[in-house]
Design a protein around this motif. Structure first.
Motif, PDB file in Angstrom:
ATOM      1  N   VAL A 184       0.820  -1.213   0.000  1.00 59.60           N
ATOM      2  CA  VAL A 184       0.000   0.000   0.000  1.00 59.60           C
ATOM      3  C   VAL A 184       0.856   1.267   0.000  1.00 59.60           C
ATOM      4  CG1 VAL A 184      -1.725   1.312   1.308  1.00 59.60           C
ATOM      5  CG2 VAL A 184      -1.910  -1.171   1.132  1.00 59.60           C
ATOM      6  N   LEU A 185       1.928   1.262   0.810  1.00 53.70           N
ATOM      7  CA  LEU A 185       2.686   2.487   1.037  1.00 53.70           C
ATOM      8  C   LEU A 185       4.011   2.549   0.290  1.00 53.70           C
ATOM      9  CD1 LEU A 185       2.067   2.674   4.891  1.00 53.70           C
ATOM     10  CD2 LEU A 185       0.943   4.035   3.131  1.00 53.70           C
ATOM     11  N   GLY A 186       4.570   1.387  -0.096  1.00 51.07           N
ATOM     12  CA  GLY A 186       5.828   1.387  -0.819  1.00 51.07           C
ATOM     13  C   GLY A 186       7.043   1.665   0.028  1.00 51.07           C
ATOM     14  N   THR A 187       6.923   1.582   1.355  1.00 52.74           N
ATOM     15  CA  THR A 187       8.045   1.818   2.253  1.00 52.74           C
ATOM     16  C   THR A 187       7.774   1.119   3.568  1.00 52.74           C
ATOM     17  OG1 THR A 187       9.394   3.505   3.362  1.00 52.74           O
ATOM     18  CG2 THR A 187       7.047   3.947   3.151  1.00 52.74           C
ATOM     19  N   LEU A 188       8.858   0.798   4.300  1.00 57.14           N
ATOM     20  CA  LEU A 188       8.733   0.206   5.632  1.00 57.14           C
ATOM     21  C   LEU A 188       9.484   1.017   6.679  1.00 57.14           C
ATOM     22  CD1 LEU A 188       9.006  -3.626   4.889  1.00 57.14           C
ATOM     23  CD2 LEU A 188       6.958  -2.306   5.412  1.00 57.14           C
ATOM     24  N   SER A 189      10.031   2.157   6.284  1.00 51.32           N
ATOM     25  CA  SER A 189      10.652   3.056   7.256  1.00 51.32           C
ATOM     26  C   SER A 189       9.574   3.636   8.153  1.00 51.32           C
ATOM     27  CB  SER A 189      11.398   4.178   6.537  1.00 51.32           C
ATOM     28  OG  SER A 189      11.803   5.182   7.446  1.00 51.32           O
ATOM     29  N   MET A 190       9.764   3.541   9.461  1.00 48.81           N
ATOM     30  CA  MET A 190       8.738   4.024  10.386  1.00 48.81           C
ATOM     31  C   MET A 190       8.455   5.501  10.182  1.00 48.81           C
ATOM     32  SD  MET A 190       9.780   2.103  13.933  1.00 48.81           S
ATOM     33  CE  MET A 190      10.086   0.336  13.996  1.00 48.81           C
ATOM     34  N   ALA A 191       9.491   6.297  10.060  1.00 46.55           N
ATOM     35  CA  ALA A 191       9.301   7.729   9.871  1.00 46.55           C
ATOM     36  C   ALA A 191       8.613   8.020   8.543  1.00 46.55           C
ATOM     37  CB  ALA A 191      10.647   8.440   9.951  1.00 46.55           C
ATOM     38  N   ASP A 192       9.011   7.322   7.486  1.00 45.93           N
ATOM     39  CA  ASP A 192       8.403   7.543   6.177  1.00 45.93           C
ATOM     40  C   ASP A 192       6.964   7.056   6.149  1.00 45.93           C
ATOM     41  OD1 ASP A 192       8.645   8.547   3.568  1.00 45.93           O
ATOM     42  OD2 ASP A 192       9.003   6.546   2.759  1.00 45.93           O
ATOM     43  N   ALA A 194       4.894   7.191   8.647  1.00 46.72           N
ATOM     44  CA  ALA A 194       4.085   8.200   9.319  1.00 46.72           C
ATOM     45  C   ALA A 194       3.713   9.345   8.388  1.00 46.72           C
ATOM     46  CB  ALA A 194       4.846   8.738  10.532  1.00 46.72           C
ATOM     47  N   VAL A 195       4.563   9.624   7.403  1.00 44.41           N
ATOM     48  CA  VAL A 195       4.283  10.688   6.436  1.00 44.41           C
ATOM     49  C   VAL A 195       3.328  10.200   5.358  1.00 44.41           C
ATOM     50  CG1 VAL A 195       5.305  12.211   4.709  1.00 44.41           C
ATOM     51  CG2 VAL A 195       6.476  11.830   6.885  1.00 44.41           C
ATOM     52  N   LYS A 196       3.537   8.993   4.855  1.00 48.64           N
ATOM     53  CA  LYS A 196       2.790   8.519   3.691  1.00 48.64           C
ATOM     54  C   LYS A 196       1.401   7.985   4.033  1.00 48.64           C
ATOM     55  CE  LYS A 196       6.703   7.590   0.659  1.00 48.64           C
ATOM     56  NZ  LYS A 196       7.418   6.602  -0.165  1.00 48.64           N
ATOM     57  N   ILE A 197       1.156   7.665   5.300  1.00 50.62           N
ATOM     58  CA  ILE A 197      -0.173   7.169   5.666  1.00 50.62           C
ATOM     59  C   ILE A 197      -1.246   8.207   5.341  1.00 50.62           C
ATOM     60  CG2 ILE A 197      -1.616   6.714   7.692  1.00 50.62           C
ATOM     61  CD1 ILE A 197       0.541   4.979   8.790  1.00 50.62           C
ATOM     62  N   ALA A 198      -0.926   9.462   5.597  1.00 49.32           N
ATOM     63  CA  ALA A 198      -1.910  10.515   5.321  1.00 49.32           C
ATOM     64  C   ALA A 198      -2.193  10.677   3.832  1.00 49.32           C
ATOM     65  CB  ALA A 198      -1.422  11.838   5.901  1.00 49.32           C
ATOM     66  N   GLN A 199      -1.325  10.147   2.974  1.00 52.63           N
ATOM     67  CA  GLN A 199      -1.487  10.301   1.537  1.00 52.63           C
ATOM     68  C   GLN A 199      -2.171   9.102   0.882  1.00 52.63           C
ATOM     69  OE1 GLN A 199       2.521  10.906   0.174  1.00 52.63           O
ATOM     70  NE2 GLN A 199       2.883  12.662   1.545  1.00 52.63           N
ATOM     71  N   ALA A 257       6.694  -2.215  20.794  1.00 55.89           N
ATOM     72  CA  ALA A 257       6.332  -2.110  19.378  1.00 55.89           C
ATOM     73  C   ALA A 257       4.973  -1.448  19.206  1.00 55.89           C
ATOM     74  CB  ALA A 257       6.345  -3.496  18.734  1.00 55.89           C
ATOM     75  N   LEU A 258       4.001  -1.823  20.038  1.00 58.21           N
ATOM     76  CA  LEU A 258       2.691  -1.182  19.979  1.00 58.21           C
ATOM     77  C   LEU A 258       2.783   0.299  20.316  1.00 58.21           C
ATOM     78  CD1 LEU A 258       0.505  -3.887  21.745  1.00 58.21           C
ATOM     79  CD2 LEU A 258       0.223  -3.114  19.392  1.00 58.21           C
ATOM     80  N   LEU A 259       3.526   0.607  21.356  1.00 60.31           N
ATOM     81  CA  LEU A 259       3.668   1.995  21.779  1.00 60.31           C
ATOM     82  C   LEU A 259       4.324   2.841  20.704  1.00 60.31           C
ATOM     83  CD1 LEU A 259       3.311   3.982  24.127  1.00 60.31           C
ATOM     84  CD2 LEU A 259       5.541   3.247  24.986  1.00 60.31           C
ATOM     85  N   ARG A 260       5.364   2.302  20.106  1.00 60.64           N
ATOM     86  CA  ARG A 260       6.084   3.044  19.074  1.00 60.64           C
ATOM     87  C   ARG A 260       5.216   3.261  17.844  1.00 60.64           C
ATOM     88  NH1 ARG A 260      10.188   6.164  19.190  1.00 60.64           N
ATOM     89  NH2 ARG A 260      11.601   4.657  20.151  1.00 60.64           N
ATOM     90  N   LEU A 261       4.625   2.206  17.325  1.00 55.48           N
ATOM     91  CA  LEU A 261       3.900   2.307  16.057  1.00 55.48           C
ATOM     92  C   LEU A 261       2.536   2.958  16.231  1.00 55.48           C
ATOM     93  CD1 LEU A 261       4.846  -1.120  14.485  1.00 55.48           C
ATOM     94  CD2 LEU A 261       5.882   1.108  14.085  1.00 55.48           C
ATOM     95  N   TRP A 262       1.835   2.631  17.331  1.00 58.32           N
ATOM     96  CA  TRP A 262       0.512   3.200  17.515  1.00 58.32           C
ATOM     97  C   TRP A 262       0.582   4.712  17.682  1.00 58.32           C
ATOM     98  CZ3 TRP A 262      -2.261   5.473  21.658  1.00 58.32           C
ATOM     99  CH2 TRP A 262      -3.639   5.576  21.437  1.00 58.32           C
ATOM    100  N   THR A 263       1.511   5.196  18.486  1.00 59.52           N
ATOM    101  CA  THR A 263       1.642   6.640  18.661  1.00 59.52           C
ATOM    102  C   THR A 263       2.176   7.307  17.409  1.00 59.52           C
ATOM    103  OG1 THR A 263       3.826   6.302  19.661  1.00 59.52           O
ATOM    104  CG2 THR A 263       1.955   6.498  21.155  1.00 59.52           C
ATOM    105  N   LEU A 264       2.994   6.591  16.639  1.00 60.64           N
ATOM    106  CA  LEU A 264       3.581   7.184  15.447  1.00 60.64           C
ATOM    107  C   LEU A 264       2.576   7.286  14.308  1.00 60.64           C
ATOM    108  CD1 LEU A 264       6.385   8.241  14.611  1.00 60.64           C
ATOM    109  CD2 LEU A 264       6.859   5.994  13.649  1.00 60.64           C
ATOM    110  N   PHE A 265       1.709   6.273  14.186  1.00 68.83           N
ATOM    111  CA  PHE A 265       0.798   6.222  13.040  1.00 68.83           C
ATOM    112  C   PHE A 265      -0.636   6.615  13.380  1.00 68.83           C
ATOM    113  CE2 PHE A 265       3.611   2.482  11.611  1.00 68.83           C
ATOM    114  CZ  PHE A 265       4.633   3.367  11.318  1.00 68.83           C
ATOM    115  N   LEU A 266      -1.160   6.101  14.499  1.00 74.83           N
ATOM    116  CA  LEU A 266      -2.585   6.248  14.764  1.00 74.83           C
ATOM    117  C   LEU A 266      -2.910   7.384  15.731  1.00 74.83           C
ATOM    118  CD1 LEU A 266      -3.653   2.511  15.016  1.00 74.83           C
ATOM    119  CD2 LEU A 266      -3.784   4.025  13.053  1.00 74.83           C
TER     120      LEU A 266
END
Length: 522
Positions: A184-192, A194-199, A257-266
């Motif tokens: 879906v996003l074309g990347t697996l970098s956590m920071a990237d 977080a940017v591409k989810i909105a797109q 992992a939940l704390l990192r990804l959930w706060t970063l993405f959701l």
């Protein structure tokens, strides 16, 4: 921050890897292997403390292949990563000390597996992309399979096979979720990410949610959420004492992992579904907390009580995260550290207390009797028995662990519970009051269960502990000393966790630091 610090991020991964290779080459040289294992573990703790002191509001980023994000492997150290590295370092040093008394010499590959386990744990906390998160997950799980089966006995083999099967299933879900997100996003970098989810266009949101759900299930299995935690208590209580003490941090990996990804993405609201994730975490955490409390009151052996205390701490952390507040996350992080230093020594004490040996005839022979002596049901005297110094030492250590687990003053467990109860009461919702009530009930059940276990193991006088070694006492002392220091320096640690929680709930600094770090000019 000095220029040498980014290279320091590699040390927590490379040091245990090189140490494991050296330990394999050393073969049966037990004393030399012991020295290498302890030195490498202590050095890893020193590096973790240095990173915790040096990291500031801007995360430190190291481009491993000198490729800028999101195209290369990135290691990132922020306050959360450094905190988890310190916890792993302290637990690792205590376990390494305890294992040298009996468990490590019993197997040739215990030391290499132990170092590989530390490598996987450190890698999980430092990696900046999801694929390497999966890689380090598999590294630490592969080592944990060998460590969990360390020793003999059918209960250990049976629970070990269940442990391996469940974790392989979680790993498969993890990998499938990664594939869906990458498609879906074309990347697996956590920071990237977080940017591409909105797109992501509306037509692809279903696949995005499916991939995120698969990752969440995999992490929740590893975190020990109910009803996906049936494997935890049999596996931990059947494992050898040092292995179980190290496995205390394994559920914290899933929570991290939940704390990192959930706060970063959701939690940032980029997907519009942050409230869904918060509700699931809150309800699942409350259910896990309640089941863990019931398990503690229904257990007799210290190993099972300690295992259920891990479930209680996992449920508490998940519920705190589900409240979606900076103060709740901060209190949960402080509680995570305190609970880790409380559950680990319980596993070690459980094995030592099982060594108590004294038959009624031996007690009768050791105590002079007269016509006024009161006897118990086994014709052993009830009073007049002397406690040995080893029993007194273990008794004091056990009481300290009880104070930490239950959350009684004045140690860090009490401070963590007060912070959580304050947040739950100020939340003002039914879920907040339910969390407050469950925390109090869990503390009461823990007190009753541990008091019963203490009476069972420590009350009969005239007993001795066989083969109690200095390294075993030192290992428990390291963990209890860490708890005392956490109590003494509670104010700066709480300030640290509050800043950590603020960074997690506003991850823009993390994203900017990773994506803006330039490669080193050639």
């Amino acid at each position: 921050m000095s220029a040498a610090v980014p290279q320091l991020l590699v040390v927590p991964i490379v040091l245990p890897l090189v140490s494991a290779a050296l330990l394999v080459l050393l073969g049966h040289r037990k004393r030399l292997k012991t020295a290498v294992n302890l030195a490498a573990t202590a050095a890893g703790l020193v590096v973790a403390v240095v990173l915790a002191q040096r990291v500031d509001a801007v995360p430190d980023v190291y481009l491993a292949g000198n490729w800028e994000a999101p195209f290369g492997i990135v290691l990132v150290a922020d306050r959360l990563s450094a905190l988890m590295l310190v916890v792993v370092g302290i637990l690792g040093l205590a376990v390494a000390l305890y294992a040298e008394a009996a468990w490590a010499p019993a197997a040739v590959y215990f030391h290499p597996l132990f170092q590989i386990q530390l490598m996987g744990l450190n890698g999980v906390f430092l990696t900046g992309d999801l694929f390497n998160l999966f890689v380090f997950f598999e590294v630490l799980l592969a080592a944990s399979y060998g460590l969990q089966l360390h020793g003999s006995g059918w209960p250990r083999v049976r629970s070990g096979l269940h442990y391996i099967s469940i974790n392989l299933l979680a790993s498969a879900l993890f990998l499938v979720g990664l594939g869906v997100l990458y498609g879906v996003l074309g990347t697996l970098s956590m920071a990237d990410l977080a940017v591409k989810i909105a797109q992501v266009p509306p037509g692809d949101r279903g696949l995005l949610y499916a991939g995120a759900a698969l990752l969440a299930v995999a992490f929740l299995i590893k975190a020990g959420i109910w009803p996906l935690n049936a494997w935890l208590v049999p596996a931990y209580s059947a494992a050898s004492a040092p292995v179980a003490a190290l496995f205390v941090v394994m559920t914290k990996v899933g929570i991290y992992a939940l704390l990192r990804l959930w706060t970063l993405f959701l939690a940032s609201g980029t997907t519009g579904s942050g409230h869904i994730g918060a509700t699931i975490l809150l309800l699942g955490g409350l259910a896990t907390l309640g089941i863990g409390a019931l398990g503690m009151i229904g257990s007799l052996r210290l190993g099972r009580i300690a295992s259920y205390s891990i479930i209680v701490s996992a449920g508490t952390m998940l519920a705190a995260l589900g409240l979606d507040e900076v103060a709740a996350t901060s209190a949960g992080l402080f509680y995570l550290v305190s609970a880790s230093f409380a559950a680990s020594p319980l596993f070690l004490l459980g094995e030592l207390l099982e060594r108590f040996e004294a038959t009624p005839q031996e007690q009768l022979a050791a105590t002079p009797l007269d016509e006024d002596t009161n006897l118990d049901d086994e014709a052993a005297p009830l009073i007049g028995r002397a406690f040995t110094s080893s029993v007194v030492s273990l008794g004091l250590a056990f009481v300290t662990c009880v104070v930490l687990v239950v959350g009684l003053p004045p140690l860090a467990g009490f401070l963590a519970k007060v912070a959580l109860l304050t947040v739950a009461a100020s939340n003002g919702t039914f879920a907040g009051w339910l969390l407050l009530g469950l925390l109090l009930v869990a503390s009461l059940f823990a007190l009753m269960s541990l008091a019963r276990a203490g009476i069972r193991h420590l009350w009969p006088a005239g007993r001795t502990v066989s083969a109690l070694k200095l390294t075993e006492i030192a290992a428990i002392g390291v963990l209890l000393l860490a708890s005392v220091l956490l109590t003494v320096f509670a104010e700066p640690v709480l300030r640290y966790t509050l800043l950590t929680a603020a960074e997690l709930h506003a991850p823009h600094a993390y994203v900017e630091a990773v994506l803006s770090t330039p490669p080193v000019p050639r």
